[in-house]
Design a protein around this motif. Structure first.
Motif, PDB file in Angstrom:
ATOM      1  N   ARG A  92       0.947  -1.146  -0.014  1.00 38.97           N
ATOM      2  CA  ARG A  92      -0.006  -0.079   0.198  1.00 38.97           C
ATOM      3  C   ARG A  92       1.029   1.110  -0.053  1.00 38.97           C
ATOM      4  N   GLY A  93       0.367   2.400  -0.326  1.00 41.21           N
ATOM      5  CA  GLY A  93       0.949   3.771  -0.131  1.00 41.21           C
ATOM      6  C   GLY A  93       1.272   4.237  -1.677  1.00 41.21           C
ATOM      7  N   PHE A  94       1.023   3.435  -2.661  1.00 40.95           N
ATOM      8  CA  PHE A  94       1.494   4.006  -4.100  1.00 40.95           C
ATOM      9  C   PHE A  94       1.015   5.213  -4.290  1.00 40.95           C
ATOM     10  N   GLU A  95      -0.303   5.270  -3.776  1.00 43.16           N
ATOM     11  CA  GLU A  95      -1.060   6.895  -4.227  1.00 43.16           C
ATOM     12  C   GLU A  95      -0.385   7.994  -3.448  1.00 43.16           C
ATOM     13  N   VAL A  96       0.154   7.631  -2.467  1.00 41.92           N
ATOM     14  CA  VAL A  96       0.812   8.619  -1.526  1.00 41.92           C
ATOM     15  C   VAL A  96       2.355   8.819  -2.458  1.00 41.92           C
ATOM     16  N   ILE A  97       2.842   8.047  -2.727  1.00 42.03           N
ATOM     17  CA  ILE A  97       4.287   8.214  -3.631  1.00 42.03           C
ATOM     18  C   ILE A  97       3.882   8.951  -4.872  1.00 42.03           C
ATOM     19  N   ASP A  98       2.509   8.634  -5.438  1.00 39.88           N
ATOM     20  CA  ASP A  98       2.268   9.350  -6.702  1.00 39.88           C
ATOM     21  C   ASP A  98       1.903  10.967  -6.351  1.00 39.88           C
ATOM     22  N   LYS A  99       1.301  11.354  -5.113  1.00 40.76           N
ATOM     23  CA  LYS A  99       1.283  12.639  -4.980  1.00 40.76           C
ATOM     24  C   LYS A  99       2.465  13.416  -4.469  1.00 40.76           C
ATOM     25  N   ILE A 100       3.623  12.843  -3.946  1.00 41.12           N
ATOM     26  CA  ILE A 100       4.804  13.302  -3.776  1.00 41.12           C
ATOM     27  C   ILE A 100       5.369  13.419  -5.215  1.00 41.12           C
ATOM     28  N   LYS A 101       5.291  12.417  -5.982  1.00 41.32           N
ATOM     29  CA  LYS A 101       5.848  12.672  -7.290  1.00 41.32           C
ATOM     30  C   LYS A 101       5.278  13.803  -8.044  1.00 41.32           C
ATOM     31  N   ALA A 102       3.931  13.909  -8.009  1.00 40.73           N
ATOM     32  CA  ALA A 102       3.274  15.210  -8.861  1.00 40.73           C
ATOM     33  C   ALA A 102       3.896  16.410  -8.078  1.00 40.73           C
ATOM     34  N   ALA A 103       3.977  16.589  -6.987  1.00 42.17           N
ATOM     35  CA  ALA A 103       4.237  17.862  -6.172  1.00 42.17           C
ATOM     36  C   ALA A 103       5.849  18.103  -6.536  1.00 42.17           C
TER      37      ALA A 103
END
Length: 199
Positions: free
Chosen positions: A97-108
């Protein structure tokens, strides 16, 4: 206490598996992306405030990434061409789990400093920040890792300690990573539980 041991062990694992022919240092992005650590910290804090269990999930994600080929963000790669995603491995399927958080970090991060900060580095920062948010220690994260261009599905299926492995098998898998019985006690089993001990 257990979270602290896990965090320190992960730090040692990250260091041991990444300093191979290059020098990592905490100030790596000080000039190219001075807000990198702040961006990761802010995204992780929001995610953990929304769902406290996410702290443990981000820590586990980093552990799995580091345990197979070093901390190279290969766990983030999707299947394409000759790559079979590590997310499809037995240890990760329906549990990582946590891929969506990593995606948000990547986008920012891409908005702030395009093509500058490696996913491997901000995953390491996210693991550290998750630990701090759950009452564990803080530490300086050595930065400057490179992202993987390939994945190792077989590495995950064969090398990640499984809950049904014998103690000797788990110990052998840890020893192959340069870890010892203390690390087994700190990490084994706990990374496959609900992580309620970290709350």
């Amino acid at each position: 206490m257990v979270c602290s041991i896990i965090a320190i062990t992960l730090l040692a694992l990250g260091l041991a598996s990444n300093i191979i022919g290059r020098f990592l240092y905490p100030q790596f992005y000080d000039h190219s992306c001075p807000r990198a650590q702040e961006i990761v910290r802010n995204v992780v804090a929001k995610a953990v405030a929304k769902e406290p269990r996410m702290a443990a999930s981000l820590l586990r994600l980093h552990f799995h990434d580091c345990f197979v080929k070093g901390c190279d963000a290969s766990i983030l790669l999707d299947s394409s061409g000759s790559i079979i995603s590590e997310r499809r491995s037995n240890p990760n399927r329906n549990s990582a789990r946590g891929f969506e958080v990593i995606d948000k970090i990547k986008a920012a991060m891409e908005k702030e400093c395009p093509h500058t900060v490696s996913c491997a580095d901000f995953m390491a920062l996210a693991a550290r920040d998750s630990t701090v948010l759950t009452g564990g220690p803080s530490w300086e994260v050595p930065l400057g890792r490179r992202d993987a261009r390939g994945a190792s599905l077989s590495g995950f299926n064969n090398n990640i300690p499984a809950p049904n492995n014998t103690f000797q098998t788990i110990l052998t898998k840890f020893k192959l990573q340069g870890l010892d019985i203390v690390d087994v006690v700190a990490l084994s089993g706990k990374l496959y539980s609900s992580f309620t001990f970290c709350k």
